[in-house]
Design a protein around this motif. Sequence first.
Motif, PDB file in Angstrom:
ATOM      1  N   PRO A  41      71.844  -2.750 -60.299  1.00  0.00           N
ATOM      2  CA  PRO A  41      72.989  -3.297 -59.559  1.00  0.00           C
ATOM      3  C   PRO A  41      72.977  -4.817 -59.560  1.00  0.00           C
ATOM      4  O   PRO A  41      71.913  -5.449 -59.624  1.00  0.00           O
ATOM      5  CB  PRO A  41      72.807  -2.733 -58.148  1.00  0.00           C
ATOM      6  N   ASP A  75      81.370  -1.219 -62.028  1.00  0.00           N
ATOM      7  CA  ASP A  75      80.640  -0.189 -61.280  1.00  0.00           C
ATOM      8  C   ASP A  75      79.244  -0.646 -60.872  1.00  0.00           C
ATOM      9  O   ASP A  75      78.617  -0.016 -60.014  1.00  0.00           O
ATOM     10  CB  ASP A  75      80.536   1.085 -62.130  1.00  0.00           C
ATOM     11  N   ARG A  76      78.742  -1.712 -61.473  1.00  0.00           N
ATOM     12  CA  ARG A  76      77.403  -2.205 -61.132  1.00  0.00           C
ATOM     13  C   ARG A  76      77.433  -3.293 -60.056  1.00  0.00           C
ATOM     14  O   ARG A  76      76.376  -3.729 -59.594  1.00  0.00           O
ATOM     15  CB  ARG A  76      76.714  -2.741 -62.389  1.00  0.00           C
ATOM     16  N   VAL A 116      77.581  -4.744 -56.568  1.00  0.00           N
ATOM     17  CA  VAL A 116      77.444  -4.424 -55.146  1.00  0.00           C
ATOM     18  C   VAL A 116      78.540  -5.134 -54.360  1.00  0.00           C
ATOM     19  O   VAL A 116      79.246  -4.531 -53.545  1.00  0.00           O
ATOM     20  CB  VAL A 116      76.059  -4.841 -54.623  1.00  0.00           C
ATOM     21  N   GLN A 140      81.425  -1.787 -47.276  1.00  0.00           N
ATOM     22  CA  GLN A 140      82.131  -1.531 -48.527  1.00  0.00           C
ATOM     23  C   GLN A 140      81.401  -2.195 -49.690  1.00  0.00           C
ATOM     24  O   GLN A 140      80.851  -3.287 -49.557  1.00  0.00           O
ATOM     25  CB  GLN A 140      83.560  -2.085 -48.421  1.00  0.00           C
ATOM     26  N   THR A 141      81.378  -1.547 -50.836  1.00  0.00           N
ATOM     27  CA  THR A 141      80.791  -2.124 -52.029  1.00  0.00           C
ATOM     28  C   THR A 141      81.871  -2.317 -53.093  1.00  0.00           C
ATOM     29  O   THR A 141      82.970  -1.784 -52.986  1.00  0.00           O
ATOM     30  CB  THR A 141      79.667  -1.234 -52.581  1.00  0.00           C
ATOM     31  N   GLY A 142      81.529  -3.110 -54.122  1.00  0.00           N
ATOM     32  CA  GLY A 142      82.505  -3.364 -55.173  1.00  0.00           C
ATOM     33  C   GLY A 142      83.710  -4.121 -54.661  1.00  0.00           C
ATOM     34  O   GLY A 142      84.845  -3.807 -55.020  1.00  0.00           O
ATOM     35  N   ARG A 188      75.348  -3.814 -47.527  1.00  0.00           N
ATOM     36  CA  ARG A 188      76.104  -3.365 -48.708  1.00  0.00           C
ATOM     37  C   ARG A 188      75.170  -2.826 -49.793  1.00  0.00           C
ATOM     38  O   ARG A 188      75.509  -1.853 -50.491  1.00  0.00           O
ATOM     39  CB  ARG A 188      76.974  -4.507 -49.233  1.00  0.00           C
ATOM     40  N   VAL A 189      74.002  -3.434 -49.932  1.00  0.00           N
ATOM     41  CA  VAL A 189      73.034  -2.922 -50.916  1.00  0.00           C
ATOM     42  C   VAL A 189      72.556  -1.531 -50.507  1.00  0.00           C
ATOM     43  O   VAL A 189      72.436  -0.627 -51.343  1.00  0.00           O
ATOM     44  CB  VAL A 189      71.851  -3.897 -51.072  1.00  0.00           C
ATOM     45  N   ARG A 204      74.181   0.679 -48.794  1.00  0.00           N
ATOM     46  CA  ARG A 204      75.273   1.607 -49.064  1.00  0.00           C
ATOM     47  C   ARG A 204      75.370   1.908 -50.562  1.00  0.00           C
ATOM     48  O   ARG A 204      75.539   3.059 -50.970  1.00  0.00           O
ATOM     49  CB  ARG A 204      76.586   1.036 -48.549  1.00  0.00           C
ATOM     50  N   TYR A 205      75.242   0.869 -51.386  1.00  0.00           N
ATOM     51  CA  TYR A 205      75.347   1.050 -52.834  1.00  0.00           C
ATOM     52  C   TYR A 205      74.251   1.977 -53.353  1.00  0.00           C
ATOM     53  O   TYR A 205      74.474   2.792 -54.259  1.00  0.00           O
ATOM     54  CB  TYR A 205      75.264  -0.311 -53.524  1.00  0.00           C
ATOM     55  N   GLN A 206      73.059   1.860 -52.775  1.00  0.00           N
ATOM     56  CA  GLN A 206      71.910   2.612 -53.279  1.00  0.00           C
ATOM     57  C   GLN A 206      71.807   4.024 -52.712  1.00  0.00           C
ATOM     58  O   GLN A 206      70.933   4.780 -53.119  1.00  0.00           O
ATOM     59  CB  GLN A 206      70.619   1.838 -52.990  1.00  0.00           C
TER      60      GLN A 206
END
Length: 390
Positions: free
Chosen positions: A178, A206-207, A209, A237-239, A369-370, A372-374
């Motif tokens: 990410p 998509d990568r 964060v 929220q991510t992205g 956010r990290v 959530r992303y992971q």
Amino acid sequence: MLARRFLWIIAIIVMVVIAAAFAYSLFGNQLIRTAMVPSAPFTAPAPGDAPNYIKPTAWVARPDRLTDASRWTPAGYTAAPLPGVAVFYVLPTAVFDRSRWNGSITDPATTQRMEQFLRFQASVFNSVGAIWAPAYRQATFGAFLTDKPEAAKALDLAYADVDAAFTVFLAAQPADKPIILAGHSQGSLLLMRLLKNRIAGTPLVDRLVAVYIPGWPISVTADLPALGLPACTIPDQTGCILSWQSFAQPADYKPVRDQFDKGSFDNGMGLTGDRRLGTEILCTNPLTGVTGIAPEAATANFGALVPNDDFTAGTLQPKTIGARCLPTGILDIGAPPAGFNAYVLPGNNYHVYDFPLFWANLRADIERRVDRYQQPVVKPEPRRIRVSKA
């Protein structure tokens, strides 16, 4: 007699200081423009003069550099020993040379200022990410105060360096790692261009964060759609993209708004090709990580990073600075905050402090956010269809 003369001298000095402050309040931007815009012609560098980003010496922050100011933390915080995210950080303007349009990556004074920015800005990311920050041939400060064609050429050169550095950065990362993109001021402007040219509409989206690009106004309608990511509207929220410009009261937003509307480098055209004139400026509240005009009191601030005199260290002061996004798109921080005295721009523009004012909240925002992303994606179990027996 001597005492009276001394008092007269003091009175004259006070009057001069007051007059200078009054002139600065009225004509600050004009005075800065006169002092900082280069008068020399733009000279294109030789092709071999470009930084070689394969070498660690072409970076001011990189995981394999022995010394790196981005790993600094205030008391109570530590940098992660094995960060799981790669951060590409583009520094703000650290070049104030009016004898040329682009700076050198080897100038000692510029390097010192870049280390200060790493310490007070990029350090918010070091709990989650390995920070990569290229030294690039920045457009000098005066390039942002004029509509001369040389200014656009200077920015093109700066962008070419950032683009080349990003290629090396990507090649050094595992294909599934990410990424966070971040920058400030000139760095944010160049990252907007990078998002449009290299990332929007590609699998790289998509990568991501998140993208943190304060210090440069973004039009909600004329810029944002071309960046390939939406604005952040919920805290985890991510992205998505976060952006803000910090002003204290009484504030004069006009220079920022004028620059935004007319555009020195693009004739007021946004990245979508539409005009920015009169459009809404994206404003994220860094205390909450979301857009909108709901105010947040100073009690919501986990810690503003107040610098020492030479910006080599700082201390966190919680619950001292609130924030609210105004309908103008500017972030209002209330009365001028104590401890943030140097480098305040005309109009109570706290541009230099867009990150330090909210250091602890931004660090928490990034970690949230990290996380959530992971989180693993839970796929719903296939629906079982019951077949009745005849």
